[in-house]
Design an enzyme around this catalytic site. Structure first.
Site, PDB file in Angstrom:
ATOM      1  N   HIS A 135       0.872  -1.180   0.000  1.00  0.00           N
ATOM      2  CA  HIS A 135       0.000   0.000   0.000  1.00  0.00           C
ATOM      3  C   HIS A 135       0.907   1.227   0.000  1.00  0.00           C
ATOM      4  O   HIS A 135       2.023   1.175   0.516  1.00  0.00           O
ATOM      5  CB  HIS A 135      -0.831  -0.058   1.287  1.00  0.00           C
ATOM      6  CG  HIS A 135      -1.901   0.969   1.430  1.00  0.00           C
ATOM      7  ND1 HIS A 135      -1.644   2.258   1.823  1.00  0.00           N
ATOM      8  CD2 HIS A 135      -3.244   0.891   1.264  1.00  0.00           C
ATOM      9  CE1 HIS A 135      -2.781   2.929   1.893  1.00  0.00           C
ATOM     10  NE2 HIS A 135      -3.771   2.124   1.561  1.00  0.00           N
ATOM     11  N   ASP A 212       3.042  -4.672   7.631  1.00  0.00           N
ATOM     12  CA  ASP A 212       1.821  -3.879   7.529  1.00  0.00           C
ATOM     13  C   ASP A 212       0.663  -4.863   7.659  1.00  0.00           C
ATOM     14  O   ASP A 212       0.384  -5.637   6.742  1.00  0.00           O
ATOM     15  CB  ASP A 212       1.807  -3.163   6.172  1.00  0.00           C
ATOM     16  CG  ASP A 212       0.472  -2.483   5.881  1.00  0.00           C
ATOM     17  OD1 ASP A 212      -0.482  -2.696   6.643  1.00  0.00           O
ATOM     18  OD2 ASP A 212       0.400  -1.755   4.877  1.00  0.00           O
ATOM     19  N   GLN A 215      -4.621  -5.304   6.704  1.00  0.00           N
ATOM     20  CA  GLN A 215      -5.629  -6.211   6.126  1.00  0.00           C
ATOM     21  C   GLN A 215      -5.561  -7.614   6.718  1.00  0.00           C
ATOM     22  O   GLN A 215      -6.319  -8.488   6.310  1.00  0.00           O
ATOM     23  CB  GLN A 215      -5.452  -6.300   4.604  1.00  0.00           C
ATOM     24  CG  GLN A 215      -5.644  -4.976   3.885  1.00  0.00           C
ATOM     25  CD  GLN A 215      -7.064  -4.434   3.990  1.00  0.00           C
ATOM     26  OE1 GLN A 215      -8.018  -5.160   4.302  1.00  0.00           O
ATOM     27  NE2 GLN A 215      -7.227  -3.148   3.740  1.00  0.00           N
ATOM     28  N   LYS A 238     -10.573  -0.738  10.496  1.00  0.00           N
ATOM     29  CA  LYS A 238     -10.776  -1.931   9.653  1.00  0.00           C
ATOM     30  C   LYS A 238     -11.099  -3.140  10.539  1.00  0.00           C
ATOM     31  O   LYS A 238     -11.198  -4.263  10.069  1.00  0.00           O
ATOM     32  CB  LYS A 238      -9.513  -2.219   8.837  1.00  0.00           C
ATOM     33  CG  LYS A 238      -9.167  -1.104   7.846  1.00  0.00           C
ATOM     34  CD  LYS A 238      -7.928  -1.427   7.067  1.00  0.00           C
ATOM     35  CE  LYS A 238      -7.311  -0.249   6.373  1.00  0.00           C
ATOM     36  NZ  LYS A 238      -8.061   0.252   5.218  1.00  0.00           N
ATOM     37  N   CYS A 376      -4.872   2.649  -3.521  1.00  0.00           N
ATOM     38  CA  CYS A 376      -3.607   3.123  -2.908  1.00  0.00           C
ATOM     39  C   CYS A 376      -2.509   2.083  -3.082  1.00  0.00           C
ATOM     40  O   CYS A 376      -1.671   1.888  -2.185  1.00  0.00           O
ATOM     41  CB  CYS A 376      -3.775   3.454  -1.434  1.00  0.00           C
ATOM     42  SG  CYS A 376      -4.947   4.768  -1.144  1.00  0.00           S
TER      43      CYS A 376
HETATM   44  C1  LIG Z   1      -2.534  -2.835   3.450  1.00  0.00           C
HETATM   45  C2  LIG Z   1      -2.834  -1.468   3.966  1.00  0.00           C
HETATM   46  N1  LIG Z   1      -1.878  -0.752   4.541  1.00  0.00           N
HETATM   47  C3  LIG Z   1      -2.100   0.466   5.039  1.00  0.00           C
HETATM   48  C4  LIG Z   1      -3.329   1.059   4.954  1.00  0.00           C
HETATM   49  C5  LIG Z   1      -3.519   2.434   5.499  1.00  0.00           C
HETATM   50  O1  LIG Z   1      -4.389   2.403   6.599  1.00  0.00           O
HETATM   51  P1  LIG Z   1      -4.867   3.757   7.278  1.00  0.00           P
HETATM   52  O2  LIG Z   1      -5.418   4.605   6.188  1.00  0.00           O
HETATM   53  O3  LIG Z   1      -5.896   3.314   8.265  1.00  0.00           O
HETATM   54  O4  LIG Z   1      -3.668   4.360   7.926  1.00  0.00           O
HETATM   55  C6  LIG Z   1      -4.368   0.366   4.343  1.00  0.00           C
HETATM   56  C7  LIG Z   1      -5.702   0.989   4.184  1.00  0.00           C
HETATM   57  O5  LIG Z   1      -6.436   0.695   3.270  1.00  0.00           O
HETATM   58  C8  LIG Z   1      -4.124  -0.932   3.850  1.00  0.00           C
HETATM   59  O6  LIG Z   1      -5.082  -1.639   3.260  1.00  0.00           O
END
Ligand SMILES: Cc1ncc(COP(=O)(O)O)c(C=O)c1O
Length: 418
Positions: A135, A212, A215, A238, A376
């Site tokens: 992401h 990360d 998900q 999430k 993203c």
């Molecule tokens: C894999 C992953 N990493 C990071 C993020 C970023 O999360 P946040 O916007 O809650 O900081 C997301 C959000 O969609 C994500 O799916």
């Protein structure tokens, strides 16, 4: 002789989806005159009644600023905020509660590591390994750091199924490698990365790993000690919690040697104009008034999820994904993007001859909420040579009939454009 507990040997009972859905008031909504079919859970999941009630309870009977006063409400709010930290510690099986840092979300947690660890320990000529599946929030902070320090980003490619090339991953290591950043589950494709093995390999080279988990935590049941990751970041929104809260898990030894990310109140032990002594972890990384209510609500959310059972959640979501994959595969002219052997809760697809945004708009007219765009994760889109995909993402409160509604709505889109 000790009696064998046969109940413990039985697989968990299947999830009672109707019962679970009754906990989510928002699922009763109608959109475009049709029952809402909410399949945008990877972006943000919905909140069950016990979490909503916990927020009301806090705001009506417990709110005050924390760590700063001796009056009843401040002590109550402080106790609940710290109790939530322990709940989250147990939920991800962190060894110590001081290893659980409240952040505003995954993005914030990754930026904390980039600043707190990266700016101190990564320098000119050093390398950071990332994967194509990341992401943007696990790319851009590292790029900013690399630009500032003269470091390099090395990228692990993915195959046509959307799985990381592990041979290439191993080949990328050198004496310059200083950190690995890898997503546990891809938000764009649903691929589950074999992070445990990737971490073990990195550790063999003395390289720390940030995972990360945005998900993964809502779907898999994560044990940070078993993974042996150095850092693990995820978001509350999430995970059936509110926005504005997230968690960064870090091994105590790593957090101890890092510099603070943000300076201000609460992260200090003493301040003079000559010198500041920083607070102990986790407070060293929680400057200013934190998101108190969201933290307590996240504690209620992990209680709720534990009550439902992460094993049951994972099993039901696997069934949903399998059924959706089979059903969508039967539609001529629809291509699933991301066909990894191990996947979680995400179905990305393209409808031949129809722009994803048109698919999303027409699905909305059927009450079906999906996400369309690059999610993203533009490097993933570039790898598959598409500008965007349609993404249906599932949660444990989705039912099989909602997969049928998705498939019927896609068929309708094809007729409109046919
Ligand atoms: C894999 C992953 N990493 C990071 C993020 C970023 O999360 P946040 O916007 O809650 O900081 C997301 C959000 O969609 C994500 O799916």
């Amino acid at each position: 002789m000790t009696a064998i507990d046969t109940a413990a040997l039985k697989p968990p009972e299947a999830l009672d989806v109707a019962r679970v859905r009754a906990d989510f008031p928002i699922l009763d909504l109608e959109v475009s005159g049709k029952p809402l079919v909410f399949l945008d859970n990877a972006a943000s999941s919905q909140m069950p009644r016990p979490v909503i009630d916990r927020i009301v309870q806090y705001q009506t009977a417990e709110h005050a600023n924390i760590h700063r006063a001796v009056h009843y409400l401040s002590e109550k709010a402080t106790a609940e905020y710290e109790a939530a930290r322990r709940k989250i510690q147990r939920f991800i099986n962190a060894g110590e509660e001081r290893e659980v840092i409240y952040t505003s979300g995954t993005t914030d947690g990754i930026n904390l590591v980039a600043h707190g660890y990266g700016r101190k320990f990564i320098g000119e000529g050093d390398e950071i390994i990332l994967t194509t599946l990341e992401h943007h929030s696990n790319i851009v902070p590292w790029q900013m750091l690399a630009q500032e320090k003269g470091a390099k980003i090395r990228v692990v490619p993915i195959n046509d199924r959307g799985e990381v090339d592990l041979d290439e991953y191993r080949r990328l290591f050198s004496a310059h490698t200083k950190l690995v950043g890898v997503t546990h589950v891809s938000n764009a494709l649903g691929t589950i990365n074999p992070v445990k093995g990737m971490i073990a390999f990195a550790h063999g080279h003395g390289v720390p790993v940030l995972v990360d988990g945005a998900q993964a935590v809502p779907h898999l049941g994560v044990d940070v000690q078993d993974l042996d990751c150095d850092f693990y970041a995820f978001s509350g929104h999430k995970l059936c919690g509110p926005t504005g809260i997230g968690i960064l898990y870090g091994k105590a030894a790593m957090l101890e040697k890092m510099q603070p990310f943000k300076g201000g109140g609460d992260m200090i032990l003493s301040v003079t104009f000559e010198k500041t002594t920083y607070n102990t972890i986790p407070h060293k990384f929680e400057a200013g008034t934190p998101p108190i209510m969201p933290a307590i609500a996240l504690g209620a959310a992990v209680d709720y999820l534990s009550g439902v059972g992460m094993e049951r959640i994972a099993a039901h979501e696997t069934d949903l994904l399998d059924y959706a994959t089979q059903s969508v595969n039967r539609l001529p002219g629809v291509r699933i993007i991301g066909t990894a052997e191990r996947k979680a809760a995400v179905l990305s697809f393209a409808v031949e001859g129809v722009h994803p945004h048109d698919v999303g708009t027409l699905l909305n007219e059927e009450g079906v909420a999906i996400r369309t765009g690059h999610h993203c994760a533009q490097p993933v889109m570039q790898r598959f040579k598409v500008p965007a995909t349609c993404r249906a993402s599932f949660a444990f409160y989705n039912k099989m009939e909602e997969v049928d509604a998705l498939v019927a709505a896609i068929s309708k889109v094809q007729k409109v454009f046919g």
